[in-house]
Each structure stands twice: as C-alpha cells, then as structure tokens.
Design a protein around this motif. Sequence first.
Motif, PDB file in Angstrom:
ATOM      1  N   VAL A   1      -9.046  -4.759  33.449  1.00  0.00           N
ATOM      2  CA  VAL A   1      -8.860  -3.552  34.257  1.00  0.00           C
ATOM      3  C   VAL A   1      -7.468  -3.666  34.882  1.00  0.00           C
ATOM      4  N   PRO A   2      -6.453  -3.138  34.200  1.00  0.00           N
ATOM      5  CA  PRO A   2      -5.095  -3.245  34.750  1.00  0.00           C
ATOM      6  C   PRO A   2      -4.901  -2.329  35.954  1.00  0.00           C
TER       7      PRO A   2
ATOM      8  N   ARG B   1      -2.416  -7.743  35.969  1.00  0.00           N
ATOM      9  CA  ARG B   1      -1.565  -7.083  34.973  1.00  0.00           C
ATOM     10  C   ARG B   1      -1.342  -5.661  35.461  1.00  0.00           C
ATOM     11  N   VAL B   2      -0.112  -5.197  35.326  1.00  0.00           N
ATOM     12  CA  VAL B   2       0.278  -3.883  35.840  1.00  0.00           C
ATOM     13  C   VAL B   2       0.831  -3.041  34.703  1.00  0.00           C
TER      14      VAL B   2
ATOM     15  N   THR C   1       1.208 -10.720  37.094  1.00  0.00           N
ATOM     16  CA  THR C   1       1.391 -11.682  36.005  1.00  0.00           C
ATOM     17  C   THR C   1       2.047 -11.060  34.780  1.00  0.00           C
ATOM     18  N   ASP C   2       1.958  -9.743  34.673  1.00  0.00           N
ATOM     19  CA  ASP C   2       2.496  -9.032  33.516  1.00  0.00           C
ATOM     20  C   ASP C   2       2.753  -7.594  33.959  1.00  0.00           C
ATOM     21  N   VAL C   3       3.928  -7.078  33.662  1.00  0.00           N
ATOM     22  CA  VAL C   3       4.257  -5.693  34.007  1.00  0.00           C
ATOM     23  C   VAL C   3       4.803  -5.026  32.758  1.00  0.00           C
ATOM     24  N   ARG C   4       4.102  -3.999  32.308  1.00  0.00           N
ATOM     25  CA  ARG C   4       4.537  -3.236  31.145  1.00  0.00           C
ATOM     26  C   ARG C   4       4.772  -1.792  31.553  1.00  0.00           C
TER      27      ARG C   4
END
Length: 190
Positions: free
Chosen positions: A45-46, A106-107, A133-136
């Motif tokens: 669930v980002p 995560r975003v 931890t992660d951005v896209r």
Amino acid sequence: MTVQSQRPSLADALANSDLLVDRATLDRAIAQMAEPIARDYAGEVPVYLTIMHGALPFAGQLSLELGARGLDLEFDYLHATRYRGATSGGELVWKHRPATSLYGRRVLLVDDILDEGHTLLAVKQWCLEQGATDVRIAAMTVKQHDRCVAGICAEYVGLEVADRYVFGFGMDYHEQGRNLPGIYALKEIP
C-alpha cells in the motif's frame, strides 16, 4: 478590478491553441500507465502523493484505474510550486506538506507534467529526507526536450508532449483551464 479580470482570457488562449491530446487518448494513456504501477506495487500500500493543484484530475483518474487492478493506496497530497500563476518558475514554495509519515514507506509522486524537473527533484529529495525507502514518479505528461535537470525522471509516463506552453487536464493557463478535458498548446505565447 478583480484578479480574474486582470488575467489573460482563457477563451483567447483556446482560440490561439492547438488541441494536442483529446480526452479519449488521455483515458487510454492513464489505463495503460496503471498496469506497470499495479505490478510494481503488488501486495503493498504505497503512499500516493498528489502534487497540487495540477495533478488533481490525473491523480484521481489514475487512482481509480489502480483500484480496478486491486491496488490499495494511502492518499495524501502536497503543494509545492515554483510558478504561482506565472509562466516561468522561480524559487520553490511549500504551501502544504503531507501529514502521512513517509518513514519506511514507498512513495508514488503523481504529477501532471515533468518539464525541467526542478520542483519534482526537490519534492523527491524531501521525501527521501523524510525516510521514504523508495520514491517513484508517475507523470501524465513529459515534455520533449533536453533541459531536464540531472537526477530526475518519471518511472511511469502517460504521454510525451511537444516543448510548447501546454495547458488543460490539470495544467493551467494563468490559473485557468485546469479542468479542460484535453491538453492544449499555445500557437504563440502572447
């Protein structure tokens, strides 16, 4: 004199514009974008961060496409701008930061356009500083040029648009026309 009467006319801008992308094409592009996003975030669930105001129409439609593919999202938004109604960017101004903790998450940043990328780069770096931890990035449109700042790209792209002044479907013409159901480009900037 009101602020609205001081703005250039949206009707005049439309008369001096080309329709680059119609609604049906936008709908297809958003549906196609949803496939790889749903795959990449399957089972998670980002944090789904809509960049206001421009991304609102796109983000809403994309979120529904993702929901139809079984992906749940935790919604929040941010408002960071360099334009403030102008046609060229200045210093980044934060109007609202997300209330959701990004630490260990995560975003997915959702924006209407990736032009040169100054705002998106600053927002992405801020998310990482908050412990994401992660951005896209999911961008409805990406301008075709070679002026993008180093270190920024959209992992998910709906459409590429010409390097012209574009507006509609979230993008504005002097804070007008964001709700137009297509993307227009001025033939010449007045």
